[in-house]
Design an enzyme around this catalytic site. Structure first.
Site, PDB file in Angstrom:
ATOM      1  N   CYS A 103      -0.332   9.873  -5.509  1.00 39.69           N
ATOM      2  CA  CYS A 103      -0.846   9.231  -4.308  1.00 39.69           C
ATOM      3  C   CYS A 103      -1.954   8.261  -4.711  1.00 39.69           C
ATOM      4  CB  CYS A 103      -1.393  10.267  -3.332  1.00 39.69           C
ATOM      5  SG  CYS A 103      -0.179  11.470  -2.749  1.00 39.69           S
ATOM      6  N   ARG A 108       0.493   7.846   0.418  1.00 36.14           N
ATOM      7  CA  ARG A 108       1.016   9.183   0.170  1.00 36.14           C
ATOM      8  C   ARG A 108       2.413   9.188  -0.439  1.00 36.14           C
ATOM      9  NH1 ARG A 108       2.527  13.771   4.741  1.00 36.14           N
ATOM     10  NH2 ARG A 108       2.984  15.457   3.271  1.00 36.14           N
ATOM     11  N   LEU A 109       2.556  10.004  -1.461  1.00 35.45           N
ATOM     12  CA  LEU A 109       3.861  10.399  -1.977  1.00 35.45           C
ATOM     13  C   LEU A 109       4.043  11.858  -1.591  1.00 35.45           C
ATOM     14  CD1 LEU A 109       6.411   9.852  -3.700  1.00 35.45           C
ATOM     15  CD2 LEU A 109       5.112  10.654  -5.678  1.00 35.45           C
ATOM     16  N   ILE A 114       5.162  15.491  -1.485  1.00 35.68           N
ATOM     17  CA  ILE A 114       5.736  16.426  -2.453  1.00 35.68           C
ATOM     18  C   ILE A 114       5.770  17.836  -1.884  1.00 35.68           C
ATOM     19  CG2 ILE A 114       5.480  17.463  -4.748  1.00 35.68           C
ATOM     20  CD1 ILE A 114       4.178  14.886  -5.681  1.00 35.68           C
ATOM     21  N   ASN A 159      -5.559  12.990  -4.250  1.00 38.04           N
ATOM     22  CA  ASN A 159      -4.428  12.596  -5.088  1.00 38.04           C
ATOM     23  C   ASN A 159      -4.184  13.721  -6.081  1.00 38.04           C
ATOM     24  OD1 ASN A 159      -2.549  11.342  -6.806  1.00 38.04           O
ATOM     25  ND2 ASN A 159      -4.149  10.288  -7.946  1.00 38.04           N
ATOM     26  N   GLY A 160      -2.992  14.309  -6.040  1.00 37.22           N
ATOM     27  CA  GLY A 160      -2.692  15.346  -7.017  1.00 37.22           C
ATOM     28  C   GLY A 160      -1.934  16.513  -6.425  1.00 37.22           C
ATOM     29  N   GLU A 161      -2.042  17.630  -7.106  1.00 41.90           N
ATOM     30  CA  GLU A 161      -1.343  18.842  -6.691  1.00 41.90           C
ATOM     31  C   GLU A 161      -2.136  20.063  -7.145  1.00 41.90           C
ATOM     32  OE1 GLU A 161       3.071  20.959  -7.238  1.00 41.90           O
ATOM     33  OE2 GLU A 161       2.680  18.977  -8.068  1.00 41.90           O
ATOM     34  N   ASP A 218      -1.652  21.670   0.403  1.00 45.22           N
ATOM     35  CA  ASP A 218      -2.738  22.019  -0.520  1.00 45.22           C
ATOM     36  C   ASP A 218      -3.991  21.194  -0.217  1.00 45.22           C
ATOM     37  OD1 ASP A 218      -1.481  19.697  -1.373  1.00 45.22           O
ATOM     38  OD2 ASP A 218      -1.539  20.196  -3.503  1.00 45.22           O
TER      39      ASP A 218
END
Length: 207
Positions: A2, A43-44, A46, A67-69, A89
């Site tokens: 993202c 945003r991507l 997931i 941005n991330g996971e 998350d």
């Protein structure tokens, strides 16, 4: 992947700067203005594909662009007895901040760069994961604060290209990478891996 973006002032170039991050998040993009402070996110999708997980996300006067996971976010919900309204998350980070303030980074297992803005306290909390997998660039000068996943977006908001950082260029010629907080532009820095920034208009420190 993202894209995050923000500045503590109104920029006429903000929309264009956000578009420069579309390659990082093609599924959705949005911006938010809070008391003349701007935040943006591309945003991507997931983990949570629902619209309720779009960003910038705000709950209880806490805003986040992320941005991330976070790999262990489901376990964190259980272990920390977190009450979340979404399945993302992203919200878990807000709830942990509400519970611990800035002292929750060691609980996270994941790759991330994020900015939490405490609307009541008028305070930024910016962090990057321990391995630096997700980019975080920032500009801080004359009380102007800009952050982004991309150097290009910061330059767009500035309205001009800063001078070349000769130290970073020398480092790149020797090591094929700029070291520490250096980028190729003066006054634009990268937050180093496993570090965070706290900024509240009066104080600015990195740890």
């Amino acid at each position: 992947m993202c894209g995050i973006l923000g500045c503590n002032f109104i920029s006429k170039n903000f929309s264009h700067a956000l578009k420069l991050l579309n390659n990082r998040g093609p599924d959705y993009n949005a911006s938010l203005n809070i008391e003349n402070i701007q935040f943006g996110h591309t945003r991507l999708s997931i983990i949570d594909l629902d619209e309720e997980a779009n960003q910038p996300m705000v709950f209880d006067d806490i805003l986040i662009v992320f941005n991330g996971e976070i790999y262990n976010y489901k376990q964190l919900i259980i272990d920390e007895n977190l009450i979340c309204k979404t399945k993302s998350d992203t919200e878990v980070l807000i709830r942990l901040y509400q519970k611990y303030g800035i002292d929750f980074l060691n609980k996270l297992n994941g790759m991330f760069s994020f900015v939490i803005y405490d609307i009541k306290e008028k305070k930024y909390f910016c962090a990057r994961d321990r391995y630096g997998k997700k980019p975080f660039f920032y500009y801080y000068k004359n009380n102007k604060f800009i952050f982004s996943s991309s150097l290009k977006s910061i330059i767009k908001i500035l309205g001009s290209t800063p001078k070349m950082n000769k130290v970073a260029l020398s480092q790149y010629m020797q090591y094929f990478v700029s070291l520490g907080e250096n980028t190729f532009y003066n006054d634009i820095k990268k937050l180093e891996a496993s570090s965070y920034i706290v900024f509240d208009q009066k104080d600015f420190f990195i740890k």
